[in-house]
Write a protein that holds these residues in place. Structure first.
Motif, PDB file in Angstrom:
ATOM      1  N   PRO A 103       0.821  -1.216   0.000  1.00 32.68           N
ATOM      2  CA  PRO A 103       0.000   0.000   0.000  1.00 32.68           C
ATOM      3  C   PRO A 103       0.856   1.269   0.000  1.00 32.68           C
ATOM      4  CG  PRO A 103      -0.840  -1.585   1.599  1.00 32.68           C
ATOM      5  CD  PRO A 103       0.502  -2.076   1.170  1.00 32.68           C
ATOM      6  N   LEU A 104       1.959   1.250   0.731  1.00 31.29           N
ATOM      7  CA  LEU A 104       2.836   2.412   0.772  1.00 31.29           C
ATOM      8  C   LEU A 104       3.584   2.586  -0.541  1.00 31.29           C
ATOM      9  CD1 LEU A 104       4.154   1.745   4.359  1.00 31.29           C
ATOM     10  CD2 LEU A 104       2.557   3.536   3.678  1.00 31.29           C
ATOM     11  N   TYR A 247      -5.186  -0.982   4.769  1.00 30.64           N
ATOM     12  CA  TYR A 247      -4.032  -0.981   5.667  1.00 30.64           C
ATOM     13  C   TYR A 247      -4.266  -1.807   6.924  1.00 30.64           C
ATOM     14  CZ  TYR A 247      -2.413   2.649   2.572  1.00 30.64           C
ATOM     15  OH  TYR A 247      -2.016   3.335   1.445  1.00 30.64           O
ATOM     16  N   GLY A 280       0.691   3.635   6.643  1.00 31.10           N
ATOM     17  CA  GLY A 280      -0.375   3.478   5.667  1.00 31.10           C
ATOM     18  C   GLY A 280      -1.582   4.335   5.984  1.00 31.10           C
TER      19      GLY A 280
END
Length: 296
Positions: A103-104, A247, A280
């Motif tokens: 996600p990051l 997240y 996140g």
């Protein structure tokens, strides 16, 4: 096909729930070689998906440009082969958290690839997530950072990068128009590629009864229905909400691994999980346009 925004968003939430079981089911399928596990899971998921597409009279949606097929098969097969290899070669809790840097990475890659602005809040979130990954690596993953474990950590980070690229590229103009039904074809093609790779690169193996159960559950859920549900959520639901909720998946996934006796929550793991989750959440709540569409 879900049409209302609320229903589509709930479909995306269901995909996140299914993905929380991905690591646990993959561990229960061990010691199957990663490419064999990838191929069998995609074969189950693709066959179930194709049956639904055929029943809806939508087989024509499988006719897509070569670029769409390369993106779909490369992302699905590449990510899962690396992810299953990471779980087989490294301690599962640490490998699972390193994989969930995706996600990051999506936030970071959305700027250069999709032209989305990266403000200080998002960059701070990326920094926190990176710190969590570094903490896990520096901690030596239960004191065994080397040999096969090192290869497992590299595979986990490679899996995260692969899914981030797949996700961000999915929102580009040349790929965004692919219909959800095409995912069935991507799954079957990914199964073929993975099984061919197994025949060429891995020692022969075959699942036992318990492993077959894990493979069937993987194909029906995290490596099957979840892709269709997520595609619906991203295209018709609220991607900002789904991107934020994504997240929480690494935390739920890690807790399931620990509950099944596949790892332990030491201080380093807890601190790393807090950094990844916090980073996140920080990135997801930035005010600028969200790059969450297409995340996994």
């Amino acid at each position: 096909m879900t049409s209302s925004p609320l229903g589509a968003t709930l479909a995306g939430c269901a995909a996140l729930l299914l993905w929380a079981f991905l690591a646990l089911l993959a561990r229960l399928a061990q010691p199957l070689p990663p490419l064999l596990l990838t191929g069998l899971a995609f074969l189950v998921g693709g066959a179930l998906g194709l049956a639904v597409v055929a029943a809806r009279g939508r087989l024509g949606t499988l006719r897509q440009p070569v670029l769409v097929w390369l993106h779909g098969v490369g992302g699905l097969a590449g990510y899962h082969a690396l992810y299953f290899a990471a779980l087989a070669l490294a301690p599962p809790v640490e490998a699972n958290l390193l994989n969930y840097t995706w996600p990051l990475l999506i936030v970071l890659l959305a700027g250069p690839i999709r032209g989305l602005r990266l403000g200080p809040r998002r960059l701070a979130g990326v920094g926190l997530g990176a710190a969590g990954a570094v903490l896990l690596l520096a901690g030596g993953a239960q004191g065994s950072f080397g040999g096969g474990a090192f290869a497992g950590y590299a595979a986990a980070l490679g899996a995260g990068l692969t899914w981030a690229l797949y996700s961000v590229l999915a929102g580009t103009p040349r790929l965004a128009g692919a219909p959800t039904e095409a995912v069935a074809g991507f799954c079957l093609a990914s199964a073929l590629v993975a099984l061919l790779g197994h025949a060429l690169l891995e020692p022969p193996a075959w699942p036992g009864p318990a492993q077959w159960l894990a493979v069937l559950l993987l194909g029906a859920g995290p490596v099957g229905a979840a892709f269709f549900l997520w595609d619906i959520g991203m295209k018709r639901g609220d991607p900002r909400l789904l991107g934020t909720l994504a997240y929480g998946t690494p935390v739920a996934s890690t807790l399931l691994l620990v509950a099944a006796g596949e790892g332990r929550l030491g201080g380093t793991v807890l601190a790393a999980a807090a950094l990844v989750l916090g980073g996140g959440a920080l990135a997801a709540t930035a005010r600028a346009e969200s790059p969450a569409a297409g995340t996994r």
